[in-house]
Design a protein around this motif. Sequence first.
Motif, mmCIF file in Angstrom:
data_model
loop_
_atom_site.group_PDB
_atom_site.id
_atom_site.type_symbol
_atom_site.label_atom_id
_atom_site.label_comp_id
_atom_site.label_asym_id
_atom_site.label_seq_id
_atom_site.Cartn_x
_atom_site.Cartn_y
_atom_site.Cartn_z
ATOM 1 N N LEU A 128 0.832 -1.159 -0.047
ATOM 2 C CA LEU A 128 -0.034 -0.090 0.072
ATOM 3 C C LEU A 128 0.852 1.252 0.192
ATOM 4 O O LEU A 128 0.642 2.096 -0.551
ATOM 5 C CB LEU A 128 -0.880 0.083 1.244
ATOM 6 C CG LEU A 128 -1.691 1.218 1.271
ATOM 7 C CD1 LEU A 128 -2.754 1.554 0.414
ATOM 8 C CD2 LEU A 128 -2.706 1.205 2.627
ATOM 9 N N ALA A 129 2.132 1.200 0.716
ATOM 10 C CA ALA A 129 2.693 2.418 0.897
ATOM 11 C C ALA A 129 3.535 2.492 -0.693
ATOM 12 O O ALA A 129 3.636 3.662 -1.032
ATOM 13 C CB ALA A 129 4.062 2.146 1.674
ATOM 14 N N ASP A 130 3.732 1.565 -1.434
ATOM 15 C CA ASP A 130 4.270 1.762 -2.955
ATOM 16 C C ASP A 130 3.102 2.393 -3.440
ATOM 17 O O ASP A 130 3.440 3.381 -4.233
ATOM 18 C CB ASP A 130 4.422 0.265 -3.510
ATOM 19 C CG ASP A 130 5.606 -0.409 -2.922
ATOM 20 O OD1 ASP A 130 6.622 0.300 -2.230
ATOM 21 O OD2 ASP A 130 5.420 -1.663 -3.070
ATOM 22 N N VAL A 148 9.382 -0.601 -1.600
ATOM 23 C CA VAL A 148 10.369 0.086 -2.005
ATOM 24 C C VAL A 148 10.882 0.826 -0.303
ATOM 25 O O VAL A 148 12.146 1.225 -0.353
ATOM 26 C CB VAL A 148 10.279 1.449 -2.734
ATOM 27 C CG1 VAL A 148 9.989 0.797 -4.289
ATOM 28 C CG2 VAL A 148 8.937 2.465 -2.508
ATOM 29 N N LEU A 149 9.950 0.844 0.157
ATOM 30 C CA LEU A 149 10.467 1.443 1.663
ATOM 31 C C LEU A 149 11.276 0.368 2.551
ATOM 32 O O LEU A 149 11.985 0.668 3.430
ATOM 33 C CB LEU A 149 9.456 1.944 2.609
ATOM 34 C CG LEU A 149 8.710 3.220 2.105
ATOM 35 C CD1 LEU A 149 7.456 3.596 2.791
ATOM 36 C CD2 LEU A 149 9.781 4.364 1.789
ATOM 37 N N ASP A 150 10.940 -1.037 2.235
ATOM 38 C CA ASP A 150 11.974 -1.729 2.900
ATOM 39 C C ASP A 150 13.448 -1.652 2.285
ATOM 40 O O ASP A 150 13.855 -2.536 1.214
ATOM 41 C CB ASP A 150 11.178 -3.543 2.608
ATOM 42 C CG ASP A 150 10.089 -3.702 3.149
ATOM 43 O OD1 ASP A 150 9.773 -2.802 4.259
ATOM 44 O OD2 ASP A 150 9.463 -4.502 2.968
ATOM 45 N N LYS A 151 14.303 -0.988 2.676
ATOM 46 C CA LYS A 151 15.619 -0.638 2.261
ATOM 47 C C LYS A 151 16.802 -1.476 2.611
ATOM 48 O O LYS A 151 17.596 -1.697 1.916
ATOM 49 C CB LYS A 151 16.035 0.742 2.420
ATOM 50 C CG LYS A 151 15.078 1.854 2.116
ATOM 51 C CD LYS A 151 15.500 3.227 2.409
ATOM 52 C CE LYS A 151 14.429 4.320 2.375
ATOM 53 N NZ LYS A 151 14.809 5.660 3.085
ATOM 54 N N LEU A 152 16.495 -2.212 3.865
ATOM 55 C CA LEU A 152 17.628 -3.021 4.297
ATOM 56 C C LEU A 152 17.600 -4.182 3.683
ATOM 57 O O LEU A 152 16.464 -4.935 3.152
ATOM 58 C CB LEU A 152 17.390 -3.337 5.782
ATOM 59 C CG LEU A 152 17.219 -2.105 6.700
ATOM 60 C CD1 LEU A 152 17.130 -2.540 7.979
ATOM 61 C CD2 LEU A 152 18.603 -1.461 6.793
ATOM 62 N N GLN A 153 18.925 -4.715 3.507
ATOM 63 C CA GLN A 153 19.042 -5.994 2.803
ATOM 64 C C GLN A 153 18.400 -7.265 3.407
ATOM 65 O O GLN A 153 17.681 -8.021 2.634
ATOM 66 C CB GLN A 153 20.651 -6.218 2.733
ATOM 67 C CG GLN A 153 20.882 -7.549 1.976
ATOM 68 C CD GLN A 153 22.370 -8.032 1.945
ATOM 69 O OE1 GLN A 153 23.129 -7.320 2.308
ATOM 70 N NE2 GLN A 153 22.871 -8.974 1.359
ATOM 71 N N VAL A 154 18.376 -7.313 4.888
ATOM 72 C CA VAL A 154 17.623 -8.427 5.436
ATOM 73 C C VAL A 154 16.026 -8.128 5.178
ATOM 74 O O VAL A 154 15.535 -9.180 5.033
ATOM 75 C CB VAL A 154 18.079 -8.231 6.801
ATOM 76 C CG1 VAL A 154 17.733 -6.793 7.635
ATOM 77 C CG2 VAL A 154 17.173 -9.133 7.940
ATOM 78 N N GLU A 155 15.615 -7.024 4.986
ATOM 79 C CA GLU A 155 14.166 -6.831 4.806
ATOM 80 C C GLU A 155 13.877 -7.510 3.318
ATOM 81 O O GLU A 155 12.963 -7.895 3.299
ATOM 82 C CB GLU A 155 13.943 -5.475 5.023
ATOM 83 C CG GLU A 155 14.050 -4.781 6.129
ATOM 84 C CD GLU A 155 13.599 -3.328 6.183
ATOM 85 O OE1 GLU A 155 12.962 -3.146 7.399
ATOM 86 O OE2 GLU A 155 13.997 -2.564 5.316
#
Length: 516
Positions: A22-24, A42-49
């Motif tokens: 939804l954020a996208d 796109v807001l999940d920026k961390l590699q782990v995410e």
Amino acid sequence: FPVENIRNFSIVAHVDHGKSTLADRLLELTGTIDKTKNNKQVLDKLQVERERGITVKAQTASLFYNCEGKQYLLNLIDTPGHVDFSYEVSRSLSACQGVLLVVDANEGIQAQTVANFFLAFEAQLSVIPVINKIDLKNADPERVENQIEKVFDIPSDECIKISAKLGTNVESVLQAIIERIPPPKVHRKNPLRALVFDSTFDQYRGVIANVALFDGVVSKGDKIVSAHTQKTYEVNEVGVLNPNEQPTHKLYAGQVGYLIAGMKDVTEAQIGDTLCLHKQPVEPLPGFKSAKPMVFAGMYPLDQSEYNNLKSAIEKLTLNDSSVTVHRDSSLALGAGWRLGFLGLLHMEVFNQRLEQEYNASVILTTPTVPYKAVLSSSKLIKARRAVQKNMIFIDQNRVMLKYLFPLNEIVVDFYDSLKSLSSGYASFDYEDAGYQTAELVKMDILLNGNTVEELVTVVHNVKAYRKNVLAKCYGGDITRKMKLLKRQAEGKKKLRKIGNVEVPKDAFIKVLKTQ
Ligand code: GDP
Ligand code: MG
């Protein structure tokens, strides 16, 4: 930006119900990011995410939206859904006036839906229920509407039915944000009062603080003071997150953005701190309840020569994840290290993975344990039951909410997995701390030639539980990977550790920790 045209909101939901998707769509609809087929979380920026497909860090983005000739500034905070990260959610809410409570149209209300609703409700925020995934074949938005009315007392006609994946009806979510969420109550004429609600450490620029301005204005060149440390700094840069950092001349009360002020030490700009102008001190804002760690494990550098690097990596990462507690510890077998407290096992794994990926650290983690308070006496004879039912509420004909009092040790390790497989994935689970309870427990020491090996001490409630080997699968994968690393590192080196008068190869410890 006039304050009445600002909305600060958070997206909360049970894990996988579609917050980040939804954020996208909101970022695309407002032109913040280009509309392409490739915008996935796109807001999940961390590699782990990205690797795990889950959000572990709340992320902020400022959106501009035109509605009936007025331009609005919408500050969005995407939050994690997993129970281990609810601390991130409650912190994010302090910068918001409303939430989008996203519920999957097929799964309906789940454990974290309830937990997140109450976090928002207690913070007196406006709640906009959004029923997502209406495109799914098994979607039943009417049933979910009824659940929302029954459990949260929100009239069913307030629910917005969307498909975040396809973009269906997402525009009406933006409408609702403007109509139903109030603008922040702030005073721009008052002296600056900014809440640090998150912060990260950048190797070149030092501490980057995410701030929500409750009062006043801050610009580049201002002299500011941290209420926490009482240190004074000059502001080098302020800006908004769009969703990447974009410098601006000023930040005004009501806005959410970032601030860089030459803080070089990670102990500065603590999450929960208040920043004010040097010349106009103010009463600090209420900070955050500190997180209460539930699971503890020892962490040691793979090689003692890495101690200082690992120390600095842990400090930087805990700046970004203030829910982790750190105490120095040392072990005969593994050398100098730390005892870390985490909010849950997933949290522990994510922290470990971030250390490896973002700071290139290699560590050994000991078997996680939960905290106990020991009373040294043998006269307690009450036989504790391991779980006590507290109440039961039917959410609808097919779903029931059960509350139990559980010993923490029973649920932190594999309870969630067992519950999921027993219920074919239908049951969900959330927990909160209910305090210490008395129980009949035994501290099990493992002796090596008469000496206790601290790393192997466990607390058990009976021998049978130990035989069930419940700890075996919790992070076997991780350890195997570390053993490979260890093997490589150990080549040519002799790694013997002295326990009392016995010398033990270090990797023997790792093997025992793995099979325990
Ligand atoms: P989060 O954990 O709440 O942030 O959820 P995500 O946004 O990561 O989405 C979880 C999964 O649900 C992803 O595989 C998405 O593609 C999928 N998803 C999200 N929204 C929709 C939707 O409207 N319809 C369908 N069919 N799938 C969706
Ligand atoms: Mg997410």
